[in-house]
Write a protein that holds these residues in place. Structure first.
Motif, PDB file in Angstrom:
ATOM      1  N   UNK A 184       0.823  -1.203   0.000  1.00  0.00           N
ATOM      2  CA  UNK A 184       0.000   0.000   0.000  1.00  0.00           C
ATOM      3  C   UNK A 184       0.859   1.255   0.000  1.00  0.00           C
ATOM      4  N   UNK A 185       1.920   1.261   0.804  1.00  0.00           N
ATOM      5  CA  UNK A 185       2.827   2.409   0.832  1.00  0.00           C
ATOM      6  C   UNK A 185       3.453   2.617  -0.541  1.00  0.00           C
ATOM      7  N   UNK A 186       3.841   1.525  -1.185  1.00  0.00           N
ATOM      8  CA  UNK A 186       4.431   1.608  -2.523  1.00  0.00           C
ATOM      9  C   UNK A 186       3.426   2.219  -3.500  1.00  0.00           C
ATOM     10  N   UNK A 187       2.163   1.790  -3.417  1.00  0.00           N
ATOM     11  CA  UNK A 187       1.136   2.303  -4.318  1.00  0.00           C
ATOM     12  C   UNK A 187       0.935   3.808  -4.126  1.00  0.00           C
ATOM     13  N   UNK A 198       0.363  17.247  -8.509  1.00  0.00           N
ATOM     14  CA  UNK A 198      -1.077  17.075  -8.517  1.00  0.00           C
ATOM     15  C   UNK A 198      -1.543  16.808  -7.085  1.00  0.00           C
ATOM     16  N   UNK A 199      -2.553  17.549  -6.652  1.00  0.00           N
ATOM     17  CA  UNK A 199      -3.081  17.351  -5.310  1.00  0.00           C
ATOM     18  C   UNK A 199      -4.134  16.236  -5.360  1.00  0.00           C
ATOM     19  N   UNK A 200      -3.946  15.220  -4.520  1.00  0.00           N
ATOM     20  CA  UNK A 200      -4.894  14.126  -4.426  1.00  0.00           C
ATOM     21  C   UNK A 200      -5.629  14.226  -3.088  1.00  0.00           C
ATOM     22  N   UNK A 201      -6.932  14.155  -3.144  1.00  0.00           N
ATOM     23  CA  UNK A 201      -7.702  14.110  -1.911  1.00  0.00           C
ATOM     24  C   UNK A 201      -7.506  12.738  -1.274  1.00  0.00           C
ATOM     25  N   UNK A 202      -7.857  12.631   0.007  1.00  0.00           N
ATOM     26  CA  UNK A 202      -7.753  11.335   0.674  1.00  0.00           C
ATOM     27  C   UNK A 202      -8.656  10.306  -0.003  1.00  0.00           C
ATOM     28  N   UNK A 220      -7.352   6.503   7.572  1.00  0.00           N
ATOM     29  CA  UNK A 220      -6.517   5.420   7.059  1.00  0.00           C
ATOM     30  C   UNK A 220      -5.407   5.959   6.162  1.00  0.00           C
ATOM     31  N   UNK A 221      -5.774   6.848   5.237  1.00  0.00           N
ATOM     32  CA  UNK A 221      -4.787   7.397   4.312  1.00  0.00           C
ATOM     33  C   UNK A 221      -3.745   8.215   5.070  1.00  0.00           C
ATOM     34  N   UNK A 247      -7.303  19.807   1.603  1.00  0.00           N
ATOM     35  CA  UNK A 247      -7.454  19.164   0.305  1.00  0.00           C
ATOM     36  C   UNK A 247      -6.928  17.734   0.315  1.00  0.00           C
ATOM     37  N   UNK A 248      -5.629  17.576   0.556  1.00  0.00           N
ATOM     38  CA  UNK A 248      -5.057  16.232   0.507  1.00  0.00           C
ATOM     39  C   UNK A 248      -3.541  16.280   0.485  1.00  0.00           C
TER      40      UNK A 248
END
Length: 253
Positions: A184-187, A198-202, A220-221, A247-248
């Motif tokens: 999961x960390x790798x992903x 790029x800003x990703x939301x949780x 979790x994120x 935002x994320x």
């Protein structure tokens, strides 16, 4: 044509730079310089069904508005739209910076609030988030490929600052020194490196990296990002992963 954004701002310079930035980001912008002008545009749009959604909304997919406007205040515009049942996302940009101001306006039905002076890139991301949340147009999730490598295929090695990630070999290194990451960390790291700045939301991170629907904000994120940063800290690159408040996360190597 991109989503239709109505920008309501009586300061011509702010209106111009805001519209320019949104157009550069792929949106179709209309400028209004007073509350009364905005009202005319909104009422005109309500008369015709939306091409995208097949229903009379207000002619726009998102509204960005100041509060202190000539002719009709931003608060009154928000109230008018909500009383008419319009669900169009509304983002307020205002110099009023108290908690009471924000609470009052959000209570009227606004969806987001940015205090002037605001960052134009942040405004773009917030517009995208509102559109994505309402299912308007193409979403970031639909245009960003999922992480991982299909069997028998290869992907280019990713680099960012002192980081190197090989999606095919499933290896991650800092200054050529291997760092152990869970799947999961790798992903998460792969997602951020594949789309720098790029800003990703949780929600996006969860759905793209866990491949499951995002149901609730259960931290979790955030917890996984904290674990990644802990592994990065000895190298001094933990700050590559930036938290964008409200935002994320994004990669800023």
């Amino acid at each position: 044509m991109g989503a239709r954004i109505l920008v309501i701002e009586d300061d011509a310079d702010i209106n111009e730079v805001t519209c320019t930035q949104l157009v550069r980001s792929g949106f179709d912008c209309t400028a209004a310089y007073s509350g009364s002008e905005a009202r005319l545009l909104l009422e005109r749009g309500t008369a015709e069904p939306s091409d995208d959604h097949g229903e009379a909304e207000c002619g726009f997919d998102c509204i960005v508005t100041d509060l202190m406007l000539p002719g009709m205040s931003g608060e009154r515009l928000i109230t008018m739209l909500r009383e008419r049942g319009a669900g169009v996302p509304i983002i307020v940009i205002s110099a009023r910076d108290t908690v009471a101001d924000r609470v009052a306006v959000l209570g009227l039905g606004a969806d987001d609030y940015l205090v002037k002076p605001f960052d134009l890139d942040e405004l773009v991301v917030r517009v995208q988030a509102q559109l994505r949340g309402r299912g308007y147009g193409r979403t970031a999730s639909s245009t960003i490929p999922a992480t991982g490598t299909a069997a028998g295929s290869t992907q280019p090695v990713l680099t960012a600052g002192r980081w190197t990630l090989d999606p095919t070999a499933r290896t991650f290194a800092i200054d050529h020194e291997s760092v152990s990451l869970t799947n999961t960390e790798f992903a998460i790291v792969e997602l951020l490196m594949a789309h720098p700045h790029t800003v990703f939301t949780k929600q996006q991170v969860y759905e793209l990296c866990w491949n499951e629907p995002y149901m609730v904000d259960d931290n979790t994120v955030t917890a996984h990002v904290s674990k990644i940063r802990a592994k990065l800290k000895p190298s001094g690159t933990d700050m590559y992963i930036r938290t964008v408040w409200g935002l994320g996360f994004k990669l800023d190597a």
